[in-house]
Scaffold this motif. Structure first.
Motif, mmCIF file in Angstrom:
data_model
loop_
_atom_site.group_PDB
_atom_site.id
_atom_site.type_symbol
_atom_site.label_atom_id
_atom_site.label_comp_id
_atom_site.label_asym_id
_atom_site.label_seq_id
_atom_site.Cartn_x
_atom_site.Cartn_y
_atom_site.Cartn_z
ATOM 1 N N VAL A 47 0.853 -1.195 0.000
ATOM 2 C CA VAL A 47 0.000 0.000 0.000
ATOM 3 C C VAL A 47 0.889 1.245 0.000
ATOM 4 C CG1 VAL A 47 -1.950 -1.095 1.191
ATOM 5 C CG2 VAL A 47 -0.127 -0.005 2.526
ATOM 6 N N GLU A 48 0.355 2.349 -0.508
ATOM 7 C CA GLU A 48 1.102 3.618 -0.503
ATOM 8 C C GLU A 48 1.133 4.180 0.915
ATOM 9 O OE1 GLU A 48 -0.923 5.977 -3.411
ATOM 10 O OE2 GLU A 48 0.251 5.117 -5.050
ATOM 11 N N PRO A 49 2.108 4.936 1.342
ATOM 12 C CA PRO A 49 3.296 5.347 0.596
ATOM 13 C C PRO A 49 4.467 4.415 0.875
ATOM 14 C CG PRO A 49 3.198 6.578 2.636
ATOM 15 C CD PRO A 49 2.021 5.621 2.653
ATOM 16 N N GLY A 50 5.610 4.671 0.260
ATOM 17 C CA GLY A 50 6.824 3.925 0.506
ATOM 18 C C GLY A 50 7.508 4.422 1.758
ATOM 19 N N PRO A 51 8.717 3.968 2.009
ATOM 20 C CA PRO A 51 9.494 3.009 1.223
ATOM 21 C C PRO A 51 9.189 1.566 1.620
ATOM 22 C CG PRO A 51 10.851 3.824 2.998
ATOM 23 C CD PRO A 51 9.510 4.512 3.127
ATOM 24 N N LEU A 52 9.834 0.632 0.951
ATOM 25 C CA LEU A 52 9.640 -0.793 1.190
ATOM 26 C C LEU A 52 10.808 -1.344 2.007
ATOM 27 C CD1 LEU A 52 8.021 -3.396 0.460
ATOM 28 C CD2 LEU A 52 9.440 -3.544 -1.604
ATOM 29 N N ILE A 53 10.467 -2.105 3.054
ATOM 30 C CA ILE A 53 11.516 -2.772 3.844
ATOM 31 C C ILE A 53 11.539 -4.244 3.467
ATOM 32 C CG2 ILE A 53 12.257 -3.443 6.162
ATOM 33 C CD1 ILE A 53 11.005 -0.840 7.173
ATOM 34 N N LEU A 54 12.705 -4.713 3.040
ATOM 35 C CA LEU A 54 12.831 -6.100 2.583
ATOM 36 C C LEU A 54 14.259 -6.565 2.867
ATOM 37 C CD1 LEU A 54 10.803 -8.001 1.169
ATOM 38 C CD2 LEU A 54 11.726 -7.220 -1.015
ATOM 39 N N GLY A 55 14.374 -7.697 3.531
ATOM 40 C CA GLY A 55 15.704 -8.186 3.879
ATOM 41 C C GLY A 55 16.421 -7.247 4.835
ATOM 42 N N ASN A 56 15.604 -6.523 5.642
ATOM 43 C CA ASN A 56 16.106 -5.594 6.660
ATOM 44 C C ASN A 56 16.863 -4.397 6.062
ATOM 45 O OD1 ASN A 56 18.040 -5.279 9.576
ATOM 46 N ND2 ASN A 56 15.811 -5.350 9.592
ATOM 47 N N ILE A 57 16.604 -4.106 4.778
ATOM 48 C CA ILE A 57 17.107 -2.858 4.210
ATOM 49 C C ILE A 57 15.921 -2.052 3.675
ATOM 50 C CG2 ILE A 57 19.330 -3.904 3.573
ATOM 51 C CD1 ILE A 57 18.423 -3.630 0.615
ATOM 52 N N THR A 58 16.111 -0.757 3.524
ATOM 53 C CA THR A 58 15.052 0.126 3.037
ATOM 54 C C THR A 58 15.252 0.361 1.545
ATOM 55 O OG1 THR A 58 14.896 1.182 5.188
ATOM 56 C CG2 THR A 58 13.976 2.386 3.316
ATOM 57 N N ILE A 59 14.209 0.062 0.760
ATOM 58 C CA ILE A 59 14.281 0.164 -0.695
ATOM 59 C C ILE A 59 13.349 1.281 -1.151
ATOM 60 C CG2 ILE A 59 13.780 -1.042 -2.854
ATOM 61 C CD1 ILE A 59 14.488 -3.659 -1.347
ATOM 62 N N PRO A 60 13.866 2.272 -1.885
ATOM 63 C CA PRO A 60 13.010 3.352 -2.367
ATOM 64 C C PRO A 60 11.902 2.798 -3.279
ATOM 65 C CG PRO A 60 15.333 3.870 -2.715
ATOM 66 C CD PRO A 60 15.255 2.436 -2.322
ATOM 67 N N PHE A 61 10.649 3.068 -2.943
ATOM 68 C CA PHE A 61 9.496 2.607 -3.724
ATOM 69 C C PHE A 61 8.292 3.390 -3.228
ATOM 70 C CE2 PHE A 61 6.341 -0.995 -4.704
ATOM 71 C CZ PHE A 61 6.310 -0.701 -6.053
ATOM 72 N N GLU A 62 7.258 3.505 -4.051
ATOM 73 C CA GLU A 62 6.118 4.323 -3.631
ATOM 74 C C GLU A 62 5.113 3.562 -2.760
ATOM 75 O OE1 GLU A 62 6.840 3.599 -6.821
ATOM 76 O OE2 GLU A 62 5.032 3.088 -7.964
ATOM 77 N N LYS A 63 5.405 2.278 -2.460
ATOM 78 C CA LYS A 63 4.518 1.496 -1.589
ATOM 79 C C LYS A 63 5.334 0.855 -0.468
ATOM 80 C CE LYS A 63 1.092 0.352 -5.127
ATOM 81 N NZ LYS A 63 0.427 -0.737 -5.873
ATOM 82 N N HIS A 64 4.633 0.544 0.640
ATOM 83 C CA HIS A 64 5.252 -0.234 1.712
ATOM 84 C C HIS A 64 4.406 -1.486 1.945
ATOM 85 C CE1 HIS A 64 2.184 1.926 4.093
ATOM 86 N NE2 HIS A 64 2.293 0.959 4.990
ATOM 87 N N ALA A 65 4.976 -2.459 2.656
ATOM 88 C CA ALA A 65 4.259 -3.690 2.974
ATOM 89 C C ALA A 65 3.488 -3.481 4.268
ATOM 90 C CB ALA A 65 5.241 -4.847 3.114
#
Ligand code: MG
Length: 167
Positions: free
Chosen positions: A17-35
């Motif tokens: 869902v919006e907004p970002g960023p996305l956390i994956l593998g314990n790093i922060t990835i720039p993206f317009e959605k988050h989990a």
């Protein structure tokens, strides 16, 4: 002294869902959605935790970190992984290898995978060459392809040098 081997499987899925960023593998990835989730919703780490718990006979992530517990709200999944790994290591298990697949339509994960591997290897104090992460898109269809979800799968092999690891 004989070696004992145990394999474990973990999977996870979270809504995007919006907004970002996305956390994956314990790093922060720039993206317009988050989990979306009770903790930081790191699907990859959650799949790894379930694989480790599965291999060691430790149940599942929901039993160890209930989503009804306020202490787990917004919790760093890297911290949860460390807690589980310390427990499993204390039972006499060592890491054989981790192999993971992340399903995500966007953004492209390839540029981020080396940093994810490094971070995971630091979190559980294992050599980076014991960790492999692969990325797949959803080919534009389904929950992943429509960018509605991020999913992850992981298998782990645990090795015990003791004759009778405590499961
Ligand atoms: Mg999860």
């Amino acid at each position: 002294m004989s070696q004992t081997f145990r394999v474990g499987l973990g999977t996870d899925l979270h809504r995007l869902v919006e907004p970002g960023p996305l956390i994956l593998g314990n790093i922060t990835i720039p993206f317009e959605k988050h989990a979306l989730g009770h903790s930081d919703a790191d699907a990859l780490i959650h799949a790894i935790i379930d694989a480790i718990l599965g291999a060691s006979g430790g149940g599942d992530i929901g039993q160890v970190f209930p989503d009804t517990d306020e202490a787990n709200r917004g919790r760093d999944s890297g911290d949860m992984l460390k807690v589980v790994w310390d427990r499993v290591r204390a039972q006499g298990w060592a890491m054989g290898n981790l192999d993971c697949v992340v399903h995500l339509q966007r953004p492209k994960l390839a540029p981020h995978i080396p940093r994810m591997v490094d971070r995971l290897s630091q979190l559980i104090s294992v050599p980076p060459e014991t960790i492999n992460i692969k990325a797949k898109t959803g080919e534009g269809i389904g929950l992943v392809g429509r960018e509605e979800a991020v999913a992850a799968e992981c298998v782990v092999l645990l090795v015990s040098e003791t004759n009778s690891p405590r499961c």
